[in-house]
Design an enzyme around this catalytic site. Structure first.
Site, PDB file in Angstrom:
ATOM      1  N   GLU A  97      61.401 102.012 115.802  1.00 42.93           N
ATOM      2  CA  GLU A  97      61.079 100.556 116.013  1.00 42.93           C
ATOM      3  C   GLU A  97      61.600 100.521 117.506  1.00 42.93           C
ATOM      4  O   GLU A  97      62.725 100.930 117.999  1.00 42.93           O
ATOM      5  CB  GLU A  97      62.140  99.900 115.230  1.00 42.93           C
ATOM      6  CG  GLU A  97      62.052  98.389 115.558  1.00 42.93           C
ATOM      7  CD  GLU A  97      63.119  97.498 114.541  1.00 42.93           C
ATOM      8  OE1 GLU A  97      63.584  98.010 113.695  1.00 42.93           O
ATOM      9  OE2 GLU A  97      63.010  96.352 114.799  1.00 42.93           O
TER      10      GLU A  97
ATOM     11  N   ARG B  50      69.471 112.430 107.257  1.00 38.86           N
ATOM     12  CA  ARG B  50      69.614 111.992 108.692  1.00 38.86           C
ATOM     13  C   ARG B  50      70.761 112.995 109.110  1.00 38.86           C
ATOM     14  O   ARG B  50      71.601 113.610 108.411  1.00 38.86           O
ATOM     15  CB  ARG B  50      69.944 110.860 108.740  1.00 38.86           C
ATOM     16  CG  ARG B  50      71.284 110.187 108.381  1.00 38.86           C
ATOM     17  CD  ARG B  50      71.459 108.527 108.213  1.00 38.86           C
ATOM     18  NE  ARG B  50      71.278 108.062 109.523  1.00 38.86           N
ATOM     19  CZ  ARG B  50      70.188 107.068 109.754  1.00 38.86           C
ATOM     20  NH1 ARG B  50      69.041 106.579 109.114  1.00 38.86           N
ATOM     21  NH2 ARG B  50      70.152 106.561 111.245  1.00 38.86           N
TER      22      ARG B  50
ATOM     23  N   LYS C 180      71.547 102.262 116.006  1.00 38.89           N
ATOM     24  CA  LYS C 180      71.072 101.594 117.177  1.00 38.89           C
ATOM     25  C   LYS C 180      71.950 100.302 117.473  1.00 38.89           C
ATOM     26  O   LYS C 180      72.085 100.079 118.650  1.00 38.89           O
ATOM     27  CB  LYS C 180      69.778 101.450 117.043  1.00 38.89           C
ATOM     28  CG  LYS C 180      68.943 102.412 117.464  1.00 38.89           C
ATOM     29  CD  LYS C 180      67.462 102.140 117.712  1.00 38.89           C
ATOM     30  CE  LYS C 180      66.677 102.510 116.427  1.00 38.89           C
ATOM     31  NZ  LYS C 180      65.076 101.941 116.713  1.00 38.89           N
TER      32      LYS C 180
HETATM   33  P1  ATP Z   1      67.477 100.886 112.738  1.00 33.93           P
HETATM   34  O1  ATP Z   1      66.548 101.075 111.537  1.00 33.93           O
HETATM   35  O2  ATP Z   1      68.913 100.671 112.554  1.00 33.93           O
HETATM   36  O3  ATP Z   1      66.980 100.372 113.645  1.00 33.93           O
HETATM   37  P2  ATP Z   1      66.800 103.932 113.168  1.00 33.93           P
HETATM   38  O4  ATP Z   1      67.707 104.859 113.903  1.00 33.93           O
HETATM   39  O5  ATP Z   1      66.567 104.066 111.594  1.00 33.93           O
HETATM   40  O6  ATP Z   1      67.785 102.368 113.330  1.00 33.93           O
HETATM   41  P3  ATP Z   1      64.132 103.706 113.700  1.00 33.93           P
HETATM   42  O7  ATP Z   1      63.551 103.402 114.868  1.00 33.93           O
HETATM   43  O8  ATP Z   1      63.742 103.298 112.368  1.00 33.93           O
HETATM   44  O9  ATP Z   1      65.628 103.590 113.928  1.00 33.93           O
HETATM   45  O10 ATP Z   1      63.872 105.200 113.599  1.00 33.93           O
HETATM   46  C1  ATP Z   1      62.723 106.106 113.656  1.00 33.93           C
HETATM   47  C2  ATP Z   1      62.636 107.315 112.840  1.00 33.93           C
HETATM   48  O11 ATP Z   1      63.905 108.358 113.104  1.00 33.93           O
HETATM   49  C3  ATP Z   1      62.772 106.836 111.394  1.00 33.93           C
HETATM   50  O12 ATP Z   1      61.920 107.567 110.704  1.00 33.93           O
HETATM   51  C4  ATP Z   1      64.227 107.303 111.009  1.00 33.93           C
HETATM   52  O13 ATP Z   1      64.383 107.667 109.567  1.00 33.93           O
HETATM   53  C5  ATP Z   1      64.462 108.387 111.877  1.00 33.93           C
HETATM   54  N1  ATP Z   1      65.856 108.592 112.087  1.00 33.93           N
HETATM   55  C6  ATP Z   1      66.913 107.774 112.657  1.00 33.93           C
HETATM   56  N2  ATP Z   1      68.073 108.028 112.904  1.00 33.93           N
HETATM   57  C7  ATP Z   1      68.067 109.241 112.128  1.00 33.93           C
HETATM   58  C8  ATP Z   1      69.206 110.421 112.221  1.00 33.93           C
HETATM   59  N3  ATP Z   1      70.244 110.266 112.448  1.00 33.93           N
HETATM   60  N4  ATP Z   1      68.571 111.649 111.868  1.00 33.93           N
HETATM   61  C9  ATP Z   1      67.457 111.792 111.282  1.00 33.93           C
HETATM   62  N5  ATP Z   1      66.330 110.929 111.701  1.00 33.93           N
HETATM   63  C10 ATP Z   1      66.557 109.678 112.141  1.00 33.93           C
END
Ligand code: ATP
Ligand code: MG
Length: 560
Positions: free
Chosen positions: A39, A265, A275
């Site tokens: 995102e 994760r 984030k």
């Molecule tokens: P938010 O959903 O709070 O905005 P997010 O870190 O999940 O934050 P996304 O942009 O949705 O942000 O993440 C993109 C991809 O990265 C998703 O598929 C998510 O599962 C993966 N991702 C995010 N954080 C991690 C992490 N700490 N370890 C592994 N994969 C991650």
């Protein structure tokens, strides 16, 4: 074969790769399509790197492809700056999406059409309840929810209201479109989840065209299906969303049948990967920006001097598992150090200079000594450094009244200056306040190159630079942003380390360092790995410490 491809071949086995392999062998899929779906509401961090390496890695390893898809369904939080940064960072990490760049917003029309399809088949309805009412009737983990009074609206009424929602007739929050599944489901995600909400907001890509936006759950799986994604790999918190993912795929005329798989994760000690918190660190001015070298963002790590190959290697070593765990940040630094030890050339730099004068070295004379660029790699060659009468050594390498185990320079002791000569300290010069400002030393001319022909030994070898041609520089040392191993995200501001940045204003570097390039980290001998910061200008060099030579985390944790 590219480096990344080679790494992919060597990649470890894990349960997701096992599934992919089995799907290819059974003929369930002819080729593999994965996606990385950020995102654009912030910069990518080291946790995202795990997901990127997994999705792009699997695609390369099994001869498929991986899409970069922006999950841009919430225009209030998303910005073009983040889209640009994400593209830059994925490429920097070493991955290439080729033609396969997509945006969920490209599918808004199709998603809308599918929402109407659900209404027409009696599987979605417009709900007029407020957010609070919906929350109150959702039930709990142990109690079922209750049906909305608007749940049994006719198809006609639902279509009419939904079209008017699209036309912008209602204010934000007035109504939502919900899937009609089961308010008594044991899985709260299945209790008539929201598919569309009203949001009068301008979107970076679709402008003012839409006043309703799909929810994550409605956009995600359907985007996967449109793109022919075979394995939709996401983090564990989406495990409970999988039944909804499957329900939507089953109940819509989608062109393909993707499946969702979840992995754990990445969590790191002393590091926040939320984030929301990272955004607050930037907005609140707690750090200098998204690329502040203390940030766990890819932009921050790049600026700090961490090579992308070290990040890929770290991700490879931690592997992919199904259970959440926290990795010691010391392990990340270990991998960086190991990588840089192999690749970084050696240089000499004095962080806190103390002047020494070699009294028996002729004034005005200078000679060149030869220094090796890499002790384990002869092909890296050598360079020449000028040795003169006046030099700088590290302030810490001298003690006037040394304790028993201090073997470096002190009055009367002899030490080696790296690549040059043995010297002995004869006199300590102090200023009016009693601070040591200069050492008067003598050298032994027979020890050129750093060895005594009579076989006598010294217990320490010091790095040094010449006073005459060394270049001044600012050096920035970074300490953990959070001293607690498991920072409290809710109160992160109170847990911030006030000493996370240490600025040394007047370090002295050997002249070759003035020509360093930002993507070529170097080792400052006995100090650690450093790289030039983009704040450098022709008349002011700035270096960042990427990582020290030794593990300091054990100490931090013990003190914490
Ligand atoms: P938010 O959903 O709070 O905005 P997010 O870190 O999940 O934050 P996304 O942009 O949705 O942000 O993440 C993109 C991809 O990265 C998703 O598929 C998510 O599962 C993966 N991702 C995010 N954080 C991690 C992490 N700490 N370890 C592994 N994969 C991650
Ligand atoms: Mg997310």
């Amino acid at each position: 074969m590219s480096v990344v491809e080679k790494e992919a071949r060597e990649a470890g086995q894990d349960f997701i790769r096992d599934i992919v392999r089995a799907d290819l062998e059974s003929g369930r899929h002819k080729s593999i399509v994965t996606r990385f779906p950020p995102e654009p509401n912030g910069y990518l961090h080291i946790g995202h790197a795990k997901s990127i390496c997994l999705n792009f890695g699997i695609a390369e390893e099994f001869g498929g492809h991986c899409n970069l898809r922006f999950d841009d369904t919430n225009p209030t939080k998303e910005e073009q700056e983040y889209i640009d940064a994400i593209r830059r960072d994925v490429r920097w990490l070493g991955f290439d999406w080729g033609e396969n760049l997509f945006y969920a917003s490209d599918y808004f029309e199709k998603l809308y059409e599918w929402a109407e399809h659900l209404i027409r088949t009696g599987k979605a309805y417009v709900d007029d309840q407020s957010q609070e009412e919906m929350r109150a009737t959702r039930g709990t983990l142990t109690e079922p929810g209750t049906n909305s009074p608007f749940r049994d609206r006719s198809v006609e009424e639902n279509l009419d209201l939904f079209r008017r929602m699209r036309a912008g007739e209602f204010p934000n929050g007035a109504r939502v479109l919900r899937a009609k599944i089961d308010m008594a489901s044991g899985n709260i995600n299945m209790r008539d989840p929201v598919l569309y909400r009203i949001l009068h907001a301008e979107h970076p890509r679709t402008g003012k065209k839409w006043t309703i936006y799909p929810s994550y759950d409605f956009a995600h799986g359907q985007s996967d299906a449109i793109e022919g994604v075979t394995h939709s790999i996401c983090t564990l918190e989406f495990e409970d969303h999988r039944p909804l993912y499957d329900w939507l795929i089953e109940n819509l005329p989608v062109p393909s049948q993707p499946r969702q798989y979840e992995f754990a994760r990445l969590n790191l000690t002393h590091t926040v990967l939320s984030k929301r918190v990272l955004t607050e660190l930037v907005r609140g001015g707690h750090v200098a920006g998204w690329d502040d070298p203390r940030m766990p963002t890819l932009a921050g790590l790049r600026r700090r001097g961490v090579p992308p190959a070290a990040i890929r290697e770290f991700v490879r070593r931690i592997g992919v598992a199904k259970a959440n765990s926290t990795v010691d940040v010391g392990m990340f630094e270990f991998v960086i150090r190991e990588h840089l030890n192999r690749t970084a050339q050696r240089r000499m730099a004095v962080l806190r200079p103390l002047k020494i004068v070699i009294e028996n070295y002729p004034e005005g004379r200078c000679e060149e000594v030869e220094a090796v660029n890499h002790p384990e790699d002869p092909t890296a060659g050598t360079r020449h450094i000028r040795f003169c009468r006046e030099l700088f050594i590290e302030r810490d390498d001298f003690m006037e009244n040394p304790p028993k185990k201090f073997f470096r320079l002190s009055p009367g002791t002899e030490v080696r200056l790296r690549y040059a000569y043995f010297i002995t300290c004869r006199e300590v010069v102090k200023d009016a306040t009693g601070d040591v400002v200069e050492l008067r030393c003598v050298y032994d001319p027979t020890t050129k190159g750093g060895n005594a022909p009579d076989g006598r030994k010294v217990k320490a070898t010091l790095h040094w630079v010449s006073a005459m041609d060394s270049v001044p520089a600012e050096v920035r040392l970074y300490n953990p942003l959070f001293t607690q191993p498991d920072p409290d995200v809710a109160n992160f501001a109170t847990e911030l380390n006030p000493n996370s940045l240490e600025v040394i204003a007047d370090a002295r570097l050997e002249p070759a360092l003035a020509r360093s390039k930002s993507n070529e980290p170097v080792q400052f001998e006995r100090q650690g790995y450093f790289c030039p910061d983009p704040d450098s200008s022709p008349d002011r060099l700035v270096f960042n410490r990427t990582v020290g030579l030794r593990d300091t985390w054990a100490k931090v944790s013990a003190a914490g």
